[in-house]
Design an enzyme around this catalytic site. Sequence first.
Site, PDB file in Angstrom:
ATOM      1  N   ASP A   1      -0.376  -5.302   5.494  1.00 48.90           N
ATOM      2  CA  ASP A   1       0.632  -5.180   4.463  1.00 48.90           C
ATOM      3  C   ASP A   1       1.180  -3.683   4.370  1.00 48.90           C
ATOM      4  O   ASP A   1       0.721  -2.942   5.171  1.00 48.90           O
ATOM      5  CB  ASP A   1       0.097  -5.090   3.284  1.00 48.90           C
TER       6      ASP A   1
ATOM      7  N   GLU B   1       3.558  -6.461   8.376  1.00 47.68           N
ATOM      8  CA  GLU B   1       4.791  -6.632   7.322  1.00 47.68           C
ATOM      9  C   GLU B   1       5.589  -5.287   7.747  1.00 47.68           C
ATOM     10  O   GLU B   1       5.486  -4.076   7.392  1.00 47.68           O
ATOM     11  CB  GLU B   1       4.553  -6.788   6.088  1.00 47.68           C
TER      12      GLU B   1
HETATM   13  C1  QV4 Z   1       6.643   0.962 -11.318  1.00 51.16           C
HETATM   14  C2  QV4 Z   1       7.918   1.771 -10.722  1.00 51.16           C
HETATM   15  C3  QV4 Z   1       7.639   2.869 -10.116  1.00 51.16           C
HETATM   16  C4  QV4 Z   1       6.975   3.835 -11.048  1.00 51.16           C
HETATM   17  C5  QV4 Z   1       5.685   3.025 -11.559  1.00 51.16           C
HETATM   18  C6  QV4 Z   1       4.830   3.909 -12.629  1.00 51.16           C
HETATM   19  O1  QV4 Z   1       8.436   0.525  -9.935  1.00 51.16           O
HETATM   20  O2  QV4 Z   1       8.977   3.592  -9.819  1.00 51.16           O
HETATM   21  O3  QV4 Z   1       6.622   4.943 -10.380  1.00 51.16           O
HETATM   22  O4  QV4 Z   1       5.890   1.627 -11.861  1.00 51.16           O
HETATM   23  O5  QV4 Z   1       3.747   3.335 -12.749  1.00 51.16           O
HETATM   24  C7  QV4 Z   1       3.878  -3.257  -8.975  1.00 51.16           C
HETATM   25  C8  QV4 Z   1       5.110  -3.050 -10.113  1.00 51.16           C
HETATM   26  C9  QV4 Z   1       6.342  -1.918  -9.850  1.00 51.16           C
HETATM   27  C10 QV4 Z   1       5.015  -0.717  -9.993  1.00 51.16           C
HETATM   28  C11 QV4 Z   1       3.887  -0.716  -9.337  1.00 51.16           C
HETATM   29  C12 QV4 Z   1       2.893   0.290  -9.590  1.00 51.16           C
HETATM   30  O6  QV4 Z   1       6.210  -4.287  -9.573  1.00 51.16           O
HETATM   31  O7  QV4 Z   1       7.252  -2.198 -10.564  1.00 51.16           O
HETATM   32  O8  QV4 Z   1       5.924   0.470 -10.100  1.00 51.16           O
HETATM   33  O9  QV4 Z   1       3.421  -2.228  -9.184  1.00 51.16           O
HETATM   34  O10 QV4 Z   1       2.477   0.067 -10.712  1.00 51.16           O
HETATM   35  C13 QV4 Z   1       3.892  -6.188  -4.645  1.00 51.16           C
HETATM   36  C14 QV4 Z   1       4.875  -6.426  -5.455  1.00 51.16           C
HETATM   37  C15 QV4 Z   1       5.458  -4.875  -6.151  1.00 51.16           C
HETATM   38  C16 QV4 Z   1       4.142  -4.357  -6.864  1.00 51.16           C
HETATM   39  C17 QV4 Z   1       3.053  -4.004  -5.705  1.00 51.16           C
HETATM   40  C18 QV4 Z   1       1.910  -3.419  -6.290  1.00 51.16           C
HETATM   41  O11 QV4 Z   1       6.177  -6.535  -4.834  1.00 51.16           O
HETATM   42  O12 QV4 Z   1       6.419  -5.195  -7.263  1.00 51.16           O
HETATM   43  O13 QV4 Z   1       4.613  -3.123  -7.527  1.00 51.16           O
HETATM   44  O14 QV4 Z   1       2.933  -5.474  -5.241  1.00 51.16           O
HETATM   45  O15 QV4 Z   1       1.364  -4.380  -7.260  1.00 51.16           O
HETATM   46  C19 QV4 Z   1       9.182  -2.564   0.140  1.00 51.16           C
HETATM   47  C20 QV4 Z   1       8.021  -2.268   1.263  1.00 51.16           C
HETATM   48  C21 QV4 Z   1       6.989  -3.563   1.478  1.00 51.16           C
HETATM   49  C22 QV4 Z   1       6.677  -4.452   0.242  1.00 51.16           C
HETATM   50  C23 QV4 Z   1       8.100  -4.706  -0.377  1.00 51.16           C
HETATM   51  C24 QV4 Z   1       7.751  -5.342  -1.837  1.00 51.16           C
HETATM   52  O16 QV4 Z   1       8.388  -1.676   2.622  1.00 51.16           O
HETATM   53  O17 QV4 Z   1       6.002  -3.311   2.203  1.00 51.16           O
HETATM   54  O18 QV4 Z   1       8.752  -3.451  -0.903  1.00 51.16           O
HETATM   55  N1  QV4 Z   1       6.041  -5.510   0.512  1.00 51.16           N
HETATM   56  C25 QV4 Z   1       4.521  -5.641   0.595  1.00 51.16           C
HETATM   57  C26 QV4 Z   1       3.906  -6.776  -0.206  1.00 51.16           C
HETATM   58  C27 QV4 Z   1       4.314  -6.744  -1.839  1.00 51.16           C
HETATM   59  C28 QV4 Z   1       3.397  -5.792  -2.196  1.00 51.16           C
HETATM   60  C29 QV4 Z   1       3.398  -4.343  -1.434  1.00 51.16           C
HETATM   61  C30 QV4 Z   1       3.990  -4.409  -0.259  1.00 51.16           C
HETATM   62  C31 QV4 Z   1       2.614  -3.182  -1.967  1.00 51.16           C
HETATM   63  O19 QV4 Z   1       4.402  -7.945   0.451  1.00 51.16           O
HETATM   64  O20 QV4 Z   1       3.814  -8.160  -2.416  1.00 51.16           O
HETATM   65  O21 QV4 Z   1       4.229  -5.357  -3.560  1.00 51.16           O
HETATM   66  O22 QV4 Z   1       1.400  -3.615  -1.456  1.00 51.16           O
HETATM   67  O23 QV4 Z   1       9.977  -3.249   1.015  1.00 51.16           O
END
Ligand code: QV4
Length: 512
Positions: free
Chosen positions: A212, A248
């Site tokens: 990831d 990824e």
């Molecule tokens: C939010 C705000 C932040 C703020 C924070 C305050 O966005 O700016 O500072 O609150 O607490 C979730 C929420 C997100 C939240 C975050 C932390 O959606 O709003 O921040 O938690 O509390 C998945 C989801 C994300 C989720 C994350 C962790 O998609 O929405 O965040 O899991 O639970 C980029 C990367 C790529 C990534 C992609 C989504 O380059 O690597 O974004 N893809 C992978 C996975 C994806 C996962 C992650 C990475 C993180 O495939 O499923 O994100 O592990 O493009």
Amino acid sequence: MRLLVLVATLGLCLAQHNPNTKPDRTSIVHLFEWRWADIAEECERFLAPNGFGGVQISPPSESITLSNPWRPWWERYQPISYKLCSRSGTEDELRDMVTRCNNVGVYIYVDAVINHMCGSSGGEGTHSSCGTYFNADKKDFPSVPYTWWDFNDGKCKTGSGNIENYNDINQVRDCRLVSLLDLALEKDYVRGKVAEFMNTLIDIGIAGFRVDACKHMWPGDLEAVYGKLKNLNTKWFPKGSKPFIYQEVIDLGGEAITAHDYYGLGRVTEFKYSAKLGTVIRKWNGEKMAYLRNWGEGWGFMPSDKALVFVDNHDNQRGHGAGGPSILTFWDPRMYKMATGFMLAHPYGVTRVMSSFRWQRHIVNGKDENDWMGPPSYSDGTTKPVPINPDSTCGDDWVCEHRWRQIKNMVIFRNVVNGQPLSNWWDNESNQVAYGRGDRGFIVFNNDDWYMDVTLNTGLPVGTYCDVISGQKEGGRCTGKQITVGGDRRARFQISNTDEDPFVAIHADSKL
Ligand code: QV4
Ligand code: CA
């Protein structure tokens, strides 16, 4: 320069681009959010008999559990420890799944979340999938253990501590991705803990990892971690087999970090494939299927032997990650089946089929307000089992795209034509296209708004073949369309633009 060459060569030595699947099992399926117990059953009753090579599972590590919103699917991307109890089941259930799937030749690929732990506002307590205590404010994860010392904050130079500018490589790798506490992977201690976690899974018998958020980790750090990984368990894999690694990295062009930076370490997800294929099948921006003639590297994609491809993934199917409106999903079944059929018939890349759950979409100004919704669950938040209906579809909002006849049969098609080159391409300069794979298979699409009636060189030996899209071969007869290939290898294809599925596929094993 010399150092760079050295690093690149070292990278190649560690690289594991081979999926380790059984011979002639070419595709893996992402059983997103499935319980381990259901995956074990699915390997035995469906995946093995239908030639699937493996399963990508949701992150098995202990994660935060959230109540606002209520149990979002993405809580699993916020690790609390490397204990193996998760929303999908216990460690015993995980072990049982790996054993049972391996025993029928379907291998397991683990989604490894190693860039970060939970979000900075994750709080303090035992709201975690194994009930382990943690304190996000203090960056304290005692059961790994990690302390504040093991995180990157000192290195991050942005005001918010988050990634603010994707064109600044240092930020992207050393700052927090959406506030997720960023691990200091340059530390040998952290590398050791991550490798220990991955090696535990290797010992259990998994075949590889989806890693990831690789864009957010330095290639050199990943190289060090991969370098500590053991060979696969010899109970199921040849001695000396290395774990398959697919990383990824979302690279749609235009950013400082490219997929190229990771080729030496393993395969990389090709997100351009997903975005472009959706645009072509939807016929947006003047795209036509005829332009797929040079699909692959010809479209600016990474080399085929580095690519892991998919029509949609768990992020972009709901607007996360590189999600855009062009992405095709099960919500548009007719186009989705065509896109998946095209992908599975085409030789480019290692293919991953998506298997989703349905949720209550609520789109406001182009954004799905319910993009967080977790898998089908009981009111206490535990995930529901996957019930199988008499017609072999799934119940309780499990979509099971991989069980749709057209998709399942194209997974088999890909296995039957494995190793054959793309051949006999034909198109009408619009959206009717056809191509073969040597003398083993042939596929024809009509994505135009008019009837198609053409006679084409299929490359296949003379005979009568069952179309595996409108039906299949069953008990010595075709349940759908029947295609006659003559001694000159030519066959007539008639596909109405109003057919339920406007494409036809035949292969060596669908011959009567
Ligand atoms: C939010 C705000 C932040 C703020 C924070 C305050 O966005 O700016 O500072 O609150 O607490 C979730 C929420 C997100 C939240 C975050 C932390 O959606 O709003 O921040 O938690 O509390 C998945 C989801 C994300 C989720 C994350 C962790 O998609 O929405 O965040 O899991 O639970 C980029 C990367 C790529 C990534 C992609 C989504 O380059 O690597 O974004 N893809 C992978 C996975 C994806 C996962 C992650 C990475 C993180 O495939 O499923 O994100 O592990 O493009
Ligand atoms: Ca990082």
